[in-house]
Design a protein around this motif. Structure first.
Motif, PDB file in Angstrom:
ATOM      1  N   ILE A  84     -54.626  42.772  72.025  1.00 24.02           N
ATOM      2  CA  ILE A  84     -54.462  43.144  73.374  1.00 24.02           C
ATOM      3  C   ILE A  84     -55.621  43.548  73.828  1.00 24.02           C
ATOM      4  O   ILE A  84     -56.133  43.354  74.854  1.00 24.02           O
ATOM      5  CB  ILE A  84     -53.203  44.029  73.380  1.00 24.02           C
ATOM      6  CG1 ILE A  84     -51.942  43.462  73.159  1.00 24.02           C
ATOM      7  CG2 ILE A  84     -53.133  44.811  74.660  1.00 24.02           C
ATOM      8  CD1 ILE A  84     -50.630  44.527  72.914  1.00 24.02           C
ATOM      9  N   ARG A  85     -56.392  44.759  73.279  1.00 27.87           N
ATOM     10  CA  ARG A  85     -57.727  45.325  73.522  1.00 27.87           C
ATOM     11  C   ARG A  85     -58.607  44.081  73.870  1.00 27.87           C
ATOM     12  O   ARG A  85     -59.457  44.223  74.877  1.00 27.87           O
ATOM     13  CB  ARG A  85     -58.187  45.988  72.651  1.00 27.87           C
ATOM     14  CG  ARG A  85     -57.726  47.593  72.734  1.00 27.87           C
ATOM     15  CD  ARG A  85     -58.832  48.600  72.132  1.00 27.87           C
ATOM     16  NE  ARG A  85     -58.914  48.286  70.766  1.00 27.87           N
ATOM     17  CZ  ARG A  85     -58.018  48.703  69.612  1.00 27.87           C
ATOM     18  NH1 ARG A  85     -57.014  49.409  69.913  1.00 27.87           N
ATOM     19  NH2 ARG A  85     -58.388  48.397  68.516  1.00 27.87           N
ATOM     20  N   SER A  86     -58.710  43.050  73.138  1.00 25.82           N
ATOM     21  CA  SER A  86     -59.799  42.392  73.360  1.00 25.82           C
ATOM     22  C   SER A  86     -59.632  41.201  74.607  1.00 25.82           C
ATOM     23  O   SER A  86     -60.297  40.695  75.132  1.00 25.82           O
ATOM     24  CB  SER A  86     -59.951  41.078  72.135  1.00 25.82           C
ATOM     25  OG  SER A  86     -58.594  40.432  72.162  1.00 25.82           O
ATOM     26  N   ARG A  87     -58.341  41.262  75.004  1.00 21.65           N
ATOM     27  CA  ARG A  87     -57.855  40.704  76.154  1.00 21.65           C
ATOM     28  C   ARG A  87     -57.634  41.681  77.385  1.00 21.65           C
ATOM     29  O   ARG A  87     -57.421  41.296  78.595  1.00 21.65           O
ATOM     30  CB  ARG A  87     -56.529  40.036  76.078  1.00 21.65           C
ATOM     31  CG  ARG A  87     -56.694  38.771  75.114  1.00 21.65           C
ATOM     32  CD  ARG A  87     -55.338  38.455  74.532  1.00 21.65           C
ATOM     33  NE  ARG A  87     -54.561  38.115  75.635  1.00 21.65           N
ATOM     34  CZ  ARG A  87     -54.050  36.692  76.016  1.00 21.65           C
ATOM     35  NH1 ARG A  87     -54.652  35.741  75.110  1.00 21.65           N
ATOM     36  NH2 ARG A  87     -53.108  36.377  76.798  1.00 21.65           N
ATOM     37  N   GLY A  88     -57.699  42.734  77.305  1.00 17.84           N
ATOM     38  CA  GLY A  88     -57.262  43.939  78.147  1.00 17.84           C
ATOM     39  C   GLY A  88     -58.132  44.021  79.536  1.00 17.84           C
ATOM     40  O   GLY A  88     -57.593  44.258  80.558  1.00 17.84           O
ATOM     41  N   GLY A  89     -59.282  43.698  79.485  1.00 15.41           N
ATOM     42  CA  GLY A  89     -60.290  44.103  80.751  1.00 15.41           C
ATOM     43  C   GLY A  89     -59.610  43.387  82.029  1.00 15.41           C
ATOM     44  O   GLY A  89     -59.436  44.001  82.997  1.00 15.41           O
ATOM     45  N   SER A  90     -59.331  42.012  81.834  1.00 13.94           N
ATOM     46  CA  SER A  90     -58.786  41.543  83.139  1.00 13.94           C
ATOM     47  C   SER A  90     -57.563  41.918  83.415  1.00 13.94           C
ATOM     48  O   SER A  90     -57.110  42.003  84.655  1.00 13.94           O
ATOM     49  CB  SER A  90     -58.562  39.741  83.022  1.00 13.94           C
ATOM     50  OG  SER A  90     -57.614  39.726  82.063  1.00 13.94           O
ATOM     51  N   LYS A  91     -56.453  42.440  82.710  1.00 16.13           N
ATOM     52  CA  LYS A  91     -55.273  43.040  83.048  1.00 16.13           C
ATOM     53  C   LYS A  91     -55.314  44.263  83.728  1.00 16.13           C
ATOM     54  O   LYS A  91     -54.647  44.428  84.556  1.00 16.13           O
ATOM     55  CB  LYS A  91     -54.476  43.180  81.764  1.00 16.13           C
ATOM     56  CG  LYS A  91     -54.073  41.933  81.067  1.00 16.13           C
ATOM     57  CD  LYS A  91     -53.164  40.985  81.954  1.00 16.13           C
ATOM     58  CE  LYS A  91     -53.360  39.388  81.611  1.00 16.13           C
ATOM     59  NZ  LYS A  91     -52.815  38.417  82.652  1.00 16.13           N
ATOM     60  N   LEU A  92     -56.309  45.072  83.204  1.00 16.43           N
ATOM     61  CA  LEU A  92     -56.715  46.230  84.071  1.00 16.43           C
ATOM     62  C   LEU A  92     -56.832  45.897  85.522  1.00 16.43           C
ATOM     63  O   LEU A  92     -56.239  46.883  86.361  1.00 16.43           O
ATOM     64  CB  LEU A  92     -57.588  47.074  83.395  1.00 16.43           C
ATOM     65  CG  LEU A  92     -57.164  47.714  82.277  1.00 16.43           C
ATOM     66  CD1 LEU A  92     -58.336  48.507  81.398  1.00 16.43           C
ATOM     67  CD2 LEU A  92     -56.292  48.737  82.576  1.00 16.43           C
TER      68      LEU A  92
END
Lengths: 307, 196
Positions: free
Chosen positions: A70-78
């Motif tokens: 999740i952390r590795s994909r988290g940037g765009s979601k924020l």
């Protein structure tokens, strides 16, 4: 609802459909609300079976691995926070900033006062306060006042900046709301257009052994006497023959031609068609094997029909 | 609970009340608001049943773990699409994870792989129910005629297409499809009677 549609929905709920069958079901569901509802209902029925599965504890580090993913994909979601949430967030941030600034100012003032008093007490026993000394004691008070003034200035400018930001976000929220209202209006208009189209979905099947796996789905617009069809798993037609689609109107003595079907080597066809004559709203469809190029009046054997 | 350095994102909101007391539906709604502690609790509540299901379907622990990861990433990212008025959180999660498992089976070419009837014979749900909800489902499934129930069990636990199942069970695709339809409609009606 016809058994064939129920069958597709039941198989889909358990994930048993092949990709092409799933496409036919999805296409039919788009225009058939009853089928769409049954499909959704049976999906939930199937999912309830998950309660009967024997639980198995996943490996101990599983949660850590999931979090890492999740952390590795988290940037765009924020970044995908809605304007409303953002406004709410900024509102809270402003409130928190105001509260913190007030507390800090209060503590700073208390601390400076304490220092000032300590100094005064430290000086008091050594010398009697004189006018000169009192004059010397004034600068810290002035410093405190200036410091407070400066902090107040900073605080006011931060407050102004936050207010400006909140104003900008409110404007964005208003724009977003206007856009939502426009989309709702467009969706309503589309709904009305769909209702006016008088759509009918038909599924054709066969009782003939060679055609047992063949399936044809037709979406028919009775307001325009035209439709779209998807045909699959059709056996190769014998040489010198063609498959021909017919529209059966109970008000007419003979079926009306819907045209010759161009079936490819894989036994599939996707096309739109129009009735060659005006037909009523309540029609049914059949497919027969006819002479190459088609015939004006049905002669050959019916291989697919609407139940 | 793991340390704060393992939290999913840095913007984790603080949760004032004990989340262990929240229902799975409430936890999922909090996950939609990016509450990583709610996510932890939801994971604890759902993971064993979902992992059991993934292992049954995929028959491979490593792949099951990968799909479990994908599924929970989906839960974190798409929890906002959950509609409490439509179904329970667990049912929503089962739909998500089964879809992921079927996609993985398709990608690995396992959807159309032949299976023998013997291996399907052992595929069945356990007889003893673990919770009131599973008791209701178990009772509803028990009302489905044996042959149709067998089809549903094999399809649910193995994720096979009706062609593969027909071949393995030595019956025509028409018979398989008709049995699945009958069984599912029966199960739906029984679950309605049972209040689910």
């Amino acid at each position: 609802m016809d058994p064939r549609s129920e069958e597709l929905a039941a198989l889909n709920a358990l994930g048993m459909l092949e990709s092409d069958e799933k496409r036919v079901l999805d296409g039919s569901s788009l225009v058939d609300r009853e089928l769409r509802d049954l499909n959704a209902e049976l999906e939930l029925v199937a999912a309830e079976l998950g309660r009967l599965v024997v639980p198995v504890e996943p490996p101990a580090d599983m949660k850590r691995r999931i979090r890492a993913k999740i952390r590795s994909r988290g940037g765009s979601k924020l970044r995908s926070i809605s304007p409303l949430a953002l406004i709410a967030g900024v509102g809270w941030a402003a409130a928190v900033a105001l509260a913190l600034a007030s507390i800090w100012l209060w503590r700073e003032r208390a601390s400076l006062n304490q220092q000032f008093n300590s100094l005064r007490e430290a000086i008091a026993p050594v010398t009697q306060p004189t006018a000169e000394k009192e004059e010397k004691e004034k600068p810290p008070a002035r410093n405190l006042e200036e410091e407070l003034k400066k902090l107040r200035g900073d605080f006011e400018s931060q407050k102004t900046a936050l207010n400006t930001e909140i104003e900008a976000l409110r404007k964005r929220e208003a724009d977003a709301n206007a856009k939502v209202a426009q989309l709702v209006q467009e969706a309503q208009a589309q709904k009305e257009r769909d209702a006016a189209m008088k759509l009918h979905v038909a599924t054709l099947q066969s009782e003939i052994w060679e055609y047992r796996r063949s399936v044809m789905t037709i979406v028919w617009d009775a307001s325009k006497d035209q439709g779209a069809l998807m045909l699959d798993k059709m056996p190769r037609v014998e040489s010198g023959r063609d498959y021909q689609l017919w529209i059966i109107d109970p008000q007419k003595p003979d079926p009306v031609s819907g045209g010759v079907l161009a079936v490819d080597d894989k036994g599939t066809a996707k096309t739109t068609f129009k009735s060659t004559e005006d037909v009523g709203d309540a029609v049914k469809f059949i497919v027969s094997v006819e002479k190459k190029g088609g015939v004006p009046k049905k002669e050959g054997e019916v291989v697919l029909k609407e139940p | 609970m793991e340390s704060a350095s393992h939290s999913c994102v840095s913007t984790t909101p603080k949760t004032p009340m004990a989340q262990t007391e929240l229902s799975e539906e409430e936890l999922l709604q909090r996950v939609a608001r990016k509450d990583s502690r709610a996510f932890d609790h939801l994971y604890e509540a759902l993971a064993p049943r979902l992992f059991g299901m993934m292992r049954q379907m995929l028959n491979d622990d490593r792949v099951a773990e990968e799909v479990l990861t994908e599924g929970f990433v989906h839960v974190w990212e798409q929890a906002s699409s959950y509609d409490e008025s439509r179904c329970k959180a667990f049912v929503w999660a089962v739909t998500v994870f089964r879809q992921k498992a079927i996609e993985r089976m398709r990608a690995l070419g396992r959807r159309n792989r032949r299976v023998d009837a013997q291996s399907l014979e052992q595929v069945t749900f356990p007889a003893d129910a673990a919770s009131p909800d599973s008791e209701t489902v178990s009772a509803a499934l028990a009302t489905v005629p044996k042959e149709d129930r067998r089809l549903i069990e094999c399809a649910f636990l193995k994720g096979l297409t009706h062609h593969v199942m027909s071949e393995a069970l030595g019956q025509t695709p028409e018979a398989t499809k008709a049995g699945v339809r009958r069984g599912m409609m029966h199960l739906r009606d029984s679950l309605k009677k049972g209040g689910l």
